[in-house]
Design an enzyme around this catalytic site. Structure first.
Site, mmCIF file in Angstrom:
data_model
loop_
_atom_site.group_PDB
_atom_site.id
_atom_site.type_symbol
_atom_site.label_atom_id
_atom_site.label_comp_id
_atom_site.label_asym_id
_atom_site.label_seq_id
_atom_site.Cartn_x
_atom_site.Cartn_y
_atom_site.Cartn_z
ATOM 1 N N GLY A 1 -3.334 3.719 -2.648
ATOM 2 C CA GLY A 1 -2.962 3.304 -3.585
ATOM 3 C C GLY A 1 -2.543 1.438 -2.577
ATOM 4 O O GLY A 1 -2.555 1.176 -1.985
ATOM 5 N N ALA B 1 0.460 -1.268 0.108
ATOM 6 C CA ALA B 1 -0.515 0.244 0.039
ATOM 7 C C ALA B 1 0.836 1.781 -0.069
ATOM 8 O O ALA B 1 1.873 1.100 0.548
ATOM 9 C CB ALA B 1 -0.947 -0.099 1.501
ATOM 10 N N ASP B 2 0.641 2.237 -0.127
ATOM 11 C CA ASP B 2 0.730 3.793 -0.393
ATOM 12 C C ASP B 2 0.227 4.688 -0.254
ATOM 13 O O ASP B 2 -1.320 4.859 -0.801
ATOM 14 C CB ASP B 2 1.249 3.737 -2.110
ATOM 15 N N THR B 3 0.035 5.438 1.323
ATOM 16 C CA THR B 3 -1.023 6.711 0.868
ATOM 17 C C THR B 3 -0.222 7.922 1.002
ATOM 18 O O THR B 3 1.119 8.020 1.307
ATOM 19 C CB THR B 3 -1.561 6.758 2.422
#
Length: 192
Positions: free
Chosen positions: A105, A68-70
């Site tokens: 994501g 994940a990427d924030t």
């Protein structure tokens, strides 16, 4: 079913455990991009880059890998993790009294299959005083967080309204993760 989290984030680990997933932590060493692309493309590039990195370290394809990427976005500009106290103050000043987007994501791989999706949540901050900003920045809580604040900590007092998924703002949208896992008939331990 074995799970691997491609992140060292204790918040993401805690969110997985909330739904019964005890994941092996294998942080990605992928060097995230922070600018130069469309926000949505950057999010996809970073998320899939993390997934690719960890996939290359795992020999067993029967494990579920979650990456994940924030990012926090205000007026089309990405607010990453502040480099220092000065930048943290500047970020909070720009968020004061305004609505911004938090995008996460999420990429999953399992048995040679991959899935990428993202989720957007709108967050509205109250108008902050200088004293509130400096007091918060001096706690150090937001220095390692996108946008310079932690919604799950003291930063919660700044949030007037959230439109969308709260867990997305924390860093892992559990509703989206659950849907993505269900597409492959992967059940979380607590919801079999």
């Amino acid at each position: 079913m074995e799970f691997i989290l491609a992140s060292a984030s204790p918040r993401r680990k805690d969110l997985l455990e909330q739904i019964g997933i005890k994941a092996q932590i294998l942080p990605s060493e992928f060097q995230e991009a922070s600018s130069g692309e469309d926000v949505y493309q950057l999010l996809e590039t970073n998320t899939l880059g993390k997934l690719n990195d960890v996939e290359g370290k795992v020999l067993n394809t029967d494990k579920v890998i979650i990456a994940a990427d924030t990012v926090v976005v205000l007026d089309g500009r990405i607010l990453g993790k502040p480099a220092d106290l000065h930048e943290a103050v500047s970020m909070l000043e720009s968020l004061s009294g305004r609505e911004h987007s938090v995008l996460t994501g999420l990429a999953i791989s399992y048995a040679g299959k991959r899935n990428y999706q993202f989720l957007e949540t709108k967050v509205k901050f109250k108008t902050l005083t200088k004293d509130e900003i400096y007091s918060y920045v001096n706690t150090g809580e937001g220095l390692d967080k996108a946008g310079g604040y932690a919604v799950q900590g003291l930063g919660a007092v700044f949030v007037e309204k959230i439109k969308g998924c709260y867990n997305n703002v924390v860093g892992l949208p559990l509703n989206l993760l659950y849907s993505m896992l269900n597409c492959w008939q992967i059940k979380t331990p607590k919801l079999k």
